[in-house]
Scaffold this motif. Structure first.
Motif, PDB file in Angstrom:
ATOM      1  N   GLU A  49      10.977  -8.451  22.479  1.00 51.68           N
ATOM      2  CA  GLU A  49      10.281  -7.184  22.778  1.00 51.68           C
ATOM      3  C   GLU A  49      10.102  -7.008  24.280  1.00 51.68           C
ATOM      4  O   GLU A  49      10.266  -5.895  24.799  1.00 51.68           O
ATOM      5  N   ASN A  53      11.831  -4.133  26.657  1.00 52.92           N
ATOM      6  CA  ASN A  53      11.014  -3.268  27.520  1.00 52.92           C
ATOM      7  C   ASN A  53      11.530  -3.279  28.953  1.00 52.92           C
ATOM      8  O   ASN A  53      11.479  -2.251  29.629  1.00 52.92           O
ATOM      9  N   HIS A  57      12.366   0.353  29.762  1.00 55.82           N
ATOM     10  CA  HIS A  57      11.302   0.988  30.562  1.00 55.82           C
ATOM     11  C   HIS A  57      11.176   0.445  31.980  1.00 55.82           C
ATOM     12  O   HIS A  57      10.737   1.155  32.870  1.00 55.82           O
ATOM     13  N   GLY A 111       6.492  -2.628  20.197  1.00 55.78           N
ATOM     14  CA  GLY A 111       6.858  -3.816  20.963  1.00 55.78           C
ATOM     15  C   GLY A 111       5.658  -4.559  21.523  1.00 55.78           C
ATOM     16  O   GLY A 111       5.467  -5.753  21.238  1.00 55.78           O
TER      17      GLY A 111
HETATM   18 MG   LIG Z   1       9.252  -1.911  23.394  1.00 57.02          MG
END
Ligand SMILES: [Mg+2]
Ligand SMILES: Nc1ncnc2c1ncn2[C@@H]1O[C@H](COP(=O)(O)OP(=O)(O)OP(=O)(O)O)[C@@H](O)[C@H]1O
Lengths: 141, 114
Positions: A49, A53, A57, A111
């Motif tokens: 996770e 990310n 992101h 996540g």
């Molecule tokens: Mg995530």
């Protein structure tokens, strides 16, 4: 386990193809060290996770794992956009994932909640415009 | 709760086998999901996974969750890189023409549980 183990992986932004490589390596290392399956499963969820990310992101970044006799420390460090409201971000269902990520089945907003649930220590240090560091620890039995 | 061989499971759902994996391995449970973090956070460990996602990251989740077989339902076909990764990891990869629901019903008939 005599000496502590230190692992580092670079994760590139938007690299969906490499996804899971670092998580897998961490999981394999823990297995090799003979840690209980329950521990390596938790570590796998956390790293996967966190890795995704970074990809989706964080604009890419670094995964760091430190393993000693007492604990498994898993960290991600990025210099991405940062998280404006951490309290919101850790709530189940909150996401800012774009269309591409969502089409692939990312963006459930699960996540960070998954990470939190599997970690004994869960910390986020973040500043908008500077980046995000996620630190988690799993205590070993 | 029944233990069902992957080969038997494939026959029941009329699966097209892309990567055989270990056809003699047995599964007792199945899980459904197209949201990767949902599956990651579920107790799908060791279960057969039914999804309509067809891309590489499906294999990443399967590896981490020790999922021995990925069933792509609803007549969708796996991407080439998913195929390659499953072959490298020894994970069975099959597709079924039936819908997710119908595929689940068939697995249920074999005694596989959730
Ligand atoms: Mg995530
Ligand atoms: N490293 C990061 N840098 C910047 N923002 C982040 C980072 N990690 C998480 N976020 C923010 O927190 C939100 C929630 O993250 P979380 O992992 O819970 O869900 P998601 O990634 O959106 O979806 P999922 O993980 O279910 O695929 C993200 O949508 C994003 O806005």
């Amino acid at each position: 386990m005599a000496d502590p183990i230190h692992l580092e992986y670079e994760v590139a932004a938007d690299d969906y193809q490499a996804a899971g490589a670092a998580s897998n390596s961490v999981k394999e290392t823990l297995k090799m060290l003979g840690l209980p399956t329950a521990i390596s499963r938790r570590a796998a969820i956390i790293t996967y996770e966190a890795e995704m990310n970074l990809v989706i992101h964080g604009g890419g970044g670094k995964i760091v794992a430190n393993i000693d006799e007492e604990s498994v420390e898993l960290m991600t460090i990025d210099e991405g956009p940062g998280i404006p409201d951490v309290e919101k971000a850790v709530q189940e269902g909150f996401t800012t994932a774009g269309d591409r990520a969502r089409e692939m089945g990312f963006g459930a907003g699960m996540g960070l909640p998954n990470i939190k649930r599997n970690a004994d220590v869960f910390e986020i240090f973040t500043e908008v415009g500077t980046g995000t560091t996620l630190r988690t620890v799993i205590n070993l039995p | 709760m029944a233990s069902v061989r992957i080969s038997e499971l494939c026959a029941e759902i009329d699966a097209k086998v892309h990567v055989p994996g270990d056809m003699d391995r047995e599964v007792e449970r199945a899980a459904v999901g197209d949201l990767l973090s949902f599956v990651m956070g579920s107790d799908a460990d060791g279960a057969a996974w039914i999804t309509v996602q067809t891309h590489l990251n499906v294999a990443a989740v399967a590896v981490l969750k020790d999922i021995p077989i990925i069933i792509i339902a609803s007549g969708r076909e796996p991407a080439a890189d998913l195929f390659e990764r499953c072959r490298a990891e020894g994970i069975a990869l099959v597709s079924a023409a039936a819908s997710v629901f119908d595929t689940c019903v068939k697995l249920g008939r074999l005694g596989i549980s959730g």
